[in-house]
Design a protein around this motif. Structure first.
Motif, mmCIF file in Angstrom:
data_model
loop_
_atom_site.group_PDB
_atom_site.id
_atom_site.type_symbol
_atom_site.label_atom_id
_atom_site.label_comp_id
_atom_site.label_asym_id
_atom_site.label_seq_id
_atom_site.Cartn_x
_atom_site.Cartn_y
_atom_site.Cartn_z
ATOM 1 N N UNK A 130 0.829 -1.210 0.000
ATOM 2 C CA UNK A 130 0.000 0.000 0.000
ATOM 3 C C UNK A 130 0.861 1.257 0.000
ATOM 4 N N UNK A 131 1.983 1.227 0.717
ATOM 5 C CA UNK A 131 2.804 2.426 0.871
ATOM 6 C C UNK A 131 3.770 2.654 -0.280
ATOM 7 N N UNK A 132 4.065 1.636 -1.066
ATOM 8 C CA UNK A 132 5.073 1.760 -2.129
ATOM 9 C C UNK A 132 4.776 2.892 -3.112
ATOM 10 N N UNK B 128 9.874 12.985 -6.559
ATOM 11 C CA UNK B 128 9.362 14.356 -6.589
ATOM 12 C C UNK B 128 8.368 14.570 -7.730
ATOM 13 N N UNK B 129 7.530 13.553 -7.946
ATOM 14 C CA UNK B 129 6.551 13.619 -9.027
ATOM 15 C C UNK B 129 5.183 13.967 -8.458
ATOM 16 N N UNK B 130 4.426 14.711 -9.255
ATOM 17 C CA UNK B 130 3.073 15.069 -8.835
ATOM 18 C C UNK B 130 2.038 14.048 -9.290
ATOM 19 N N UNK B 131 2.456 13.087 -10.132
ATOM 20 C CA UNK B 131 1.533 12.073 -10.628
ATOM 21 C C UNK B 131 1.241 11.052 -9.541
ATOM 22 N N UNK B 132 -0.001 10.769 -9.367
ATOM 23 C CA UNK B 132 -0.413 9.802 -8.365
ATOM 24 C C UNK B 132 -0.410 8.397 -8.970
ATOM 25 N N UNK B 133 0.186 7.456 -8.242
ATOM 26 C CA UNK B 133 0.393 6.104 -8.747
ATOM 27 C C UNK B 133 -0.415 5.126 -7.908
ATOM 28 N N UNK B 134 -0.951 4.109 -8.579
ATOM 29 C CA UNK B 134 -1.667 3.042 -7.889
ATOM 30 C C UNK B 134 -0.713 1.891 -7.555
ATOM 31 N N UNK B 135 -1.015 1.113 -6.535
ATOM 32 C CA UNK B 135 -0.151 -0.044 -6.217
ATOM 33 C C UNK B 135 -0.020 -1.028 -7.373
ATOM 34 N N UNK B 136 -1.092 -1.208 -8.167
ATOM 35 C CA UNK B 136 -1.077 -2.131 -9.296
ATOM 36 C C UNK B 136 -1.654 -1.417 -10.520
#
Length: 409
Positions: A144-146, A155-163
């Motif tokens: 979940x935290x990765x 330092x990216x503003x893009x939000x990433x999902x775990x999968x």
């Protein structure tokens, strides 16, 4: 005894997580309805996780992504799915095993030595289940935290999902991101619980079964413990009376032995397919975990996930092979305990002869040991643990060689 059970960490941990997936005995209709809803919700999360992983494998394969990472996640999901499916198929038998353990293993009358055997068994269960549960929770938190750790480090503003979801949607924008993140967090949580909680229960059941065999050994060795009287004329009558009482007590021990054998067969019936699945998949999983830790070109956050996973796999594998091994060892030692009884001091009357004859029968039955098998193909013991590790090391060597050749070309 009831207080000791309620304070048992291994039992409390197993009870908590089984309630989370809706597989615990309800006290009333309201709780039964709640358990059914939790079971349905767990199945929904597992099915959704399987679909996400299969879709991830498909797109990663055709778009030349990190296929080994995706396959590792897919195999982990498969193990959790197999365990949940098997337990749901044998839900009634599974709950009966737990009830019988509560009623006959924990709430029986024991003397001081027998209580010490049970206490040592509980300590072992607490050690194993606490280690596996702690590592499992760490894996869930790491997954979940990765994405958040990677986002902060880059330092990216893009939000990433775990999968990766591979959807034609703006998954980094509200409300898509929050919705998909919530679905994936829920899926990771239930996959993680199903990955280790059923093995914790299996460890508790099998180790307590082996402790019951140890208690039966102790009772058999103390079966004939007559004290001679000072008046030699009364020795024959004392022995005759004692032989009759010993034989009646021995019948109870034979019934206890038969009950333990039946319990082992029921435990085998519920868990044999799970054991087979773990034996077949764990060598591959340990190999893939090791590759992700040592060879894969990945981030530190992702690497930490597989550090926990390989540690958890090693501990979990040792836990269920050790518990199976103890059942084999302690059930076989029944023969030694029966022979160690002071049967030579019994008179050659009807009770004494019957006792000797039945001791031979219990010795012969104990030579056919109780064991837990991988769907009947082979018994599982500590030798299985070393075999799986050896196979995993061989797979890892092949995978490393292929990776080196691919880099050179």
């Amino acid at each position: 005894m009831q207080t000791e059970i309620e304070s048992d960490t291994s039992v409390n941990l197993s009870k908590f997580f089984l309630k989370n997936v809706g597989l615990w005995k309800a006290k009333d209709h309201a709780e039964e309805y709640k358990m059914k809803l939790l079971t349905i919700y767990t199945i929904w999360n597992i099915v959704l996780a399987v679909l996400v992983e299969l879709r991830d494998v498909y797109f990663t394969w055709f778009f030349h992504g990190d296929i080994l990472y995706v396959c590792t996640n897919c195999l982990s999901v498969m193990i959790s799915t197999i365990k949940l499916g098997v337990i749901l198929a044998h839900k009634v038998e599974f709950m009966d095993l737990i009830d019988y353990m509560y009623d006959h293993f924990w709430n029986a009358d024991y003397d001081f030595h027998e209580k010490r055997i049970l206490q040592n068994c509980r300590k072992t269960c607490v050690l194993f289940t606490s280690c596996v549960t702690t590592i499992g929770i760490c894996v869930i938190i790491s997954y979940i935290a990765t994405p958040f750790i990677v986002r902060i480090q880059s330092n990216s503003s893009e939000r990433i999902l775990p999968f990766d979801m591979w959807l034609n949607l703006p998954t980094s924008e509200t409300p898509y991101y929050e919705t998909l993140l919530g679905i994936q967090v829920s899926g990771v949580y239930f996959i993680g619980i199903c990955y280790f909680c059923f093995d914790n229960v299996f460890c508790i059941m099998s180790l307590h079964l082996s402790s019951q065999f140890r208690i039966l050994q102790y009772r058999l060795t103390k079966l004939i413990d007559v004290q001679y009287q000072s008046n030699e004329k009364s020795i024959d009558s004392v022995l005759a009376d004692y032989a009759l009482k010993s034989y009646e007590q021995f019948k109870n021990y034979v019934r206890q032995h038969q009950t333990l054998i039946d319990y082992c067969e029921k435990l085998e019936n519920v868990y044999t397919k799970i054991i087979l699945g773990q034996v077949l998949l764990f060598s591959v999983l340990i190999c893939l975990f090791g590759y992700q830790v040592l060879l894969a070109n990945t981030t530190l956050a992702r690497r930490s996930i597989f550090v926990f996973l390989i540690c958890g796999a090693m501990v979990l594998l040792f836990m269920f092979t050790y518990s199976c091994h103890m059942v084999i060892e302690q059930s076989e030692n029944i023969a030694v305990a029966a022979y160690s009884a002071l049967w030579t001091r019994m008179p050659m009357n009807q009770s004494g002869k019957s006792l000797r004859k039945d001791l031979i029968m219990i010795i012969g039955r104990s030579r056919r040991v109780c064991c837990l098998t991988a769907n009947g193909f082979f018994p599982v013991s500590l030798e299985t643990y070393t075999t799986i590790l050896s196979t995993a090391a061989s797979y890892f060597t092949l995978l490393r060689n292929n990776t080196d050749e691919a880099v050179e070309t």
